[in-house]
Motif scaffolding. Structure first.
Motif, short mmCIF file in Angstrom:
data_model
loop_
_atom_site.label_atom_id
_atom_site.label_comp_id
_atom_site.label_asym_id
_atom_site.label_seq_id
_atom_site.Cartn_x
_atom_site.Cartn_y
_atom_site.Cartn_z
N HIS A 18 1.04 -1.28 0.03
CA HIS A 18 -0.25 -0.11 0.17
C HIS A 18 1.14 0.99 -0.39
N LYS A 48 3.52 -14.36 11.69
CA LYS A 48 2.27 -13.59 11.34
C LYS A 48 2.47 -15.63 10.70
N ASP A 112 6.10 0.58 14.41
CA ASP A 112 5.66 -1.41 14.86
C ASP A 112 6.65 -2.30 14.93
N LEU A 166 1.35 8.07 8.16
CA LEU A 166 -0.15 7.66 7.09
C LEU A 166 -0.82 6.29 7.94
N ILE A 168 -2.13 3.47 7.52
CA ILE A 168 -2.67 3.29 6.08
C ILE A 168 -2.09 1.53 6.82
N ALA A 170 -2.35 -3.22 5.63
CA ALA A 170 -3.19 -3.98 5.02
C ALA A 170 -3.81 -4.92 5.28
N THR A 171 -3.64 -4.66 7.75
CA THR A 171 -5.15 -5.20 7.47
C THR A 171 -6.24 -4.56 7.88
P1 ATP Z 1 -0.06 -6.18 8.17
O1 ATP Z 1 -1.48 -5.02 8.59
O2 ATP Z 1 -1.00 -7.45 7.08
O3 ATP Z 1 0.91 -6.61 9.25
P2 ATP Z 1 1.42 -3.95 7.39
O4 ATP Z 1 0.23 -2.70 6.64
O5 ATP Z 1 1.68 -3.43 8.95
O6 ATP Z 1 0.88 -5.14 7.39
P3 ATP Z 1 3.54 -5.34 6.20
O7 ATP Z 1 3.87 -6.28 5.15
O8 ATP Z 1 3.87 -6.43 7.66
O9 ATP Z 1 2.96 -4.21 6.01
O10 ATP Z 1 4.88 -4.50 6.73
C1 ATP Z 1 5.93 -4.33 5.98
C2 ATP Z 1 6.59 -2.95 6.70
O11 ATP Z 1 6.40 -1.84 6.16
C3 ATP Z 1 7.08 -3.27 8.54
O12 ATP Z 1 8.02 -2.96 8.33
C4 ATP Z 1 5.83 -1.87 8.63
O13 ATP Z 1 5.94 -1.43 10.16
C5 ATP Z 1 5.79 -1.33 7.42
N1 ATP Z 1 5.10 -0.45 7.45
C6 ATP Z 1 3.06 -0.71 7.12
N2 ATP Z 1 2.29 0.51 7.22
C7 ATP Z 1 3.17 1.26 6.94
C8 ATP Z 1 2.63 2.64 7.40
N3 ATP Z 1 1.39 2.66 6.99
N4 ATP Z 1 3.87 3.79 7.66
C9 ATP Z 1 5.06 2.97 7.82
N5 ATP Z 1 5.54 1.52 7.78
C10 ATP Z 1 4.48 0.77 7.70
#
Ligand code: ATP
Length: 203
Positions: A18, A48, A112, A166, A168, A170-171
């Protein structure tokens, strides 16, 4: 001496990729002067293991669609091509073999991910192999002082990216698709089209 060649790496489950991922990668590319950012979809991320992820082939196709318009972004199958669980320290070692010409690696993370960095396999070695470039996620803050107490090298190996947060994930996107809500403008159009075509997250 070898010419400097700086690469970034962004590992993740990308289910789906995303604009949070893409903004993180592009911000790091510019701020850290990276020649390339390599996206590494993990077949089986250790944190996961019990989560139902979409098939790795679908997630690779989604990442390819997401990064297609940025010549500085690339995809690596180092994790997709080997049995899991996929630890970051192993991924970094493999990337060094895949790209021996690279002089410094920068591991891109959302805040996170930094939060549980101490529980990752070999965090000290990770810091030797790569510098951390982290984007704030105020919704999921990391206890940086505590982390630094346990990992003194972190202080000189951690860079914060200058980027508005941001909200956003994936969940949240999977939930939106399941509930018939739009994801357009939260993911690149090509990703939205592919989600629909492959009928992902429909529940
Ligand atoms: P899920 O919600 O399924 O846990 P996610 O959106 O956090 O997924 P991942 O593919 O698990 O996405 O994340 C890959 C990397 O991108 C991780 O280091 C995560 O912290 C980072 N990341 C994901 N979304 C963001 C965001 N909105 N802003 C900054 N970093 C992000």
């Amino acid at each position: 001496m070898r010419d400097e060649l700086r690469f970034g790496v962004l590992g993740g489950s990308f289910d789906p990729p995303h604009y949070g991922h893409l903004a993180l990668a592009e911000t790091a590319r510019v701020q850290l002067n990276l020649a390339r950012v390599v996206f590494v979809p993990a077949g089986e991320p250790p944190h996961k293991r019990h989560v139902d992820l979409s098939p790795i082939g679908d997630r690779i196709a989604l990442v390819q669609a997401a990064i297609a318009d940025n010549g500085a972004f690339a995809l690596s199958r180092v994790d997709a091509n080997r049995p899991g669980p996929h630890y970051t320290v192993d991924m970094l070692r493999l990337l060094r073999q895949e790209y021996p010409q690279v002089t410094s690696w920068h591991l891109l993370l959302g805040e996170d991910s930094l939060r549980d960095f101490l529980s990752w396999r070999a965090p000290e070695e990770i810091l030797e192999l790569a510098e951390l470039a982290v984007m704030h996620r105020p919704d999921r803050p990391a206890p940086v002082e505590i982390l630094q107490k346990h990992l003194p090298t972190l202080e000189r190996r951690l860079i914060w990216l200058d980027m508005p947060p941001l909200h956003i994930s994936a969940t949240e996107l999977r939930r939106r698709v399941r509930e018939g809500l739009p994801v357009r403008y939260l993911v690149p159009l090509a990703v939205a089209v592919l989600i629909r075509k492959k009928q992902l997250y429909a529940g």
